[in-house]
Design an enzyme around this catalytic site. Structure first.
Site, PDB file in Angstrom:
ATOM      1  N   ASP A 161       0.836  -1.199   0.000  1.00  0.00           N
ATOM      2  CA  ASP A 161       0.000   0.000   0.000  1.00  0.00           C
ATOM      3  C   ASP A 161       0.874   1.254   0.000  1.00  0.00           C
ATOM      4  O   ASP A 161       1.764   1.400   0.840  1.00  0.00           O
ATOM      5  CB  ASP A 161      -0.883  -0.030   1.254  1.00  0.00           C
ATOM      6  CG  ASP A 161      -1.913   1.070   1.281  1.00  0.00           C
ATOM      7  OD1 ASP A 161      -2.342   1.509   0.198  1.00  0.00           O
ATOM      8  OD2 ASP A 161      -2.307   1.477   2.392  1.00  0.00           O
ATOM      9  N   HIS A 178      -9.297   4.976  -1.726  1.00  0.00           N
ATOM     10  CA  HIS A 178      -8.492   5.020  -0.503  1.00  0.00           C
ATOM     11  C   HIS A 178      -9.220   5.855   0.548  1.00  0.00           C
ATOM     12  O   HIS A 178     -10.114   6.633   0.232  1.00  0.00           O
ATOM     13  CB  HIS A 178      -7.122   5.630  -0.794  1.00  0.00           C
ATOM     14  CG  HIS A 178      -6.185   4.691  -1.455  1.00  0.00           C
ATOM     15  ND1 HIS A 178      -5.110   4.113  -0.814  1.00  0.00           N
ATOM     16  CD2 HIS A 178      -6.155   4.198  -2.721  1.00  0.00           C
ATOM     17  CE1 HIS A 178      -4.458   3.313  -1.650  1.00  0.00           C
ATOM     18  NE2 HIS A 178      -5.082   3.358  -2.817  1.00  0.00           N
TER      19      HIS A 178
END
Length: 287
Positions: free
Chosen positions: A80, A208
């Site tokens: 990530d 996100h």
């Protein structure tokens, strides 16, 4: 079963559901995600931020890979917010099946250039790539950072970015922020922008900063074409709220006594998110 992100999200996009990417900070969070995914028969993404990888060390990925291999649900191990080529290469060598290169704060052409290079390297190793266009906000309480003023993703630029870089998935900015929002802040997603991005591109889209947003807006973003939603703060908040409660009211010190209840609290959040994403029971689609 361990898959690449491309394999996982192609099915999600086709069947109009989203898969949760849950940030795993140690083995207890890995258990929380994988065990709840197996119980719910739902695909899941094990997301690890570079700072989290620094903490758990490269050897942890061998454990995560083994756990994914023996699982009966589809799982991805994803880096990530990789910030540079060194972090990307490290993740590929460790065995991640997906990496994100976050060039969102760079000038557009620089973002295109570094993302394209990562795609070339990762695809050669059979690893999927997520890029990001536009910037995610920050609430000041997440290791994932973010910016003070959000730059929304331009739909036409998104089309150009996808074409020129060859990314497998695209993280878009429509008003979310990393972390838990302060009580006086009410997040509102710009779903009209999302709809235009979906019309301009054909690869799976990523959201996100999925924690603490209104359930109705998250569910609607899935309906409009988001295939992956990142969750970290909501899950960790529930876990450590329980940990603080146990530690402040007892003299316990054994992890095997303290952490099980914390895992259970995290799993309640994970299950709730999976219901919002319509991913429960979808593991059967991968058989």
């Amino acid at each position: 079963m361990l898959l690449t992100m491309k394999e996982l999200l192609e099915t999600a996009q086709k069947n109009k559901f989203a898969v949760g990417a849950f940030n795993v900070a140690d083995s207890t969070f890995l258990r929380a995600v994988v065990e709840e995914a197996e119980r719910a028969k739902a695909p899941a993404i094990i997301a690890i931020h570079p700072t989290e990888l620094e903490f758990v060390t490269d050897e942890f990925i061998s454990y995560a890979k083994h756990r994914a291999y023996v699982s009966n649900v589809p799982l991805v191990i994803h880096l990530d917010h990789g910030g540079n080529m060194n972090e990307i290469v490290r993740a590929i060598k460790c065995g991640f099946t997906s990496v994100m290169i976050d060039g969102s704060t760079l000038p557009y052409e620089e973002n295109v250039s570094i993302t394209k290079k990562v795609v070339e390297i990762a695809h050669a190793a059979g690893v999927s790539v997520e890029g990001e266009l536009g910037t995610i906000g920050q609430t000041g309480n997440s290791v994932e950072g973010g910016v003070s003023e959000i730059t929304y993703t331009d739909p036409e630029q998104a089309k150009d970015f996808v074409t020129r870089t060859g990314v497998d998935t695209l993280a878009v900015a429509i008003g979310t922020a990393h972390g838990i929002y302060p009580k006086d802040v009410k997040p509102e997603l710009q779903l009209d922008i999302l709809k235009k991005i979906r019309e301009a591109t054909d690869i799976p889209l990523v959201l996100h900063g999925g924690s603490a947003n209104p359930d109705s807006e998250i569910a609607e973003s899935v309906r409009l074409g988001v295939s992956k939603i990142n969750i970290s703060s909501d899950m960790k908040f529930a876990y450590f709220k329980k940990a603080r409660e146990i530690l402040s009211t007892t003299e316990l010190w054994d992890p095997n006594v303290i952490y099980p209840e914390c895992i259970t609290e995290a799993q309640k959040v994970i299950n709730h998110k999976m219901k919002l994403f319509s991913s429960i029971g979808k593991a059967e689609l991968y058989r």
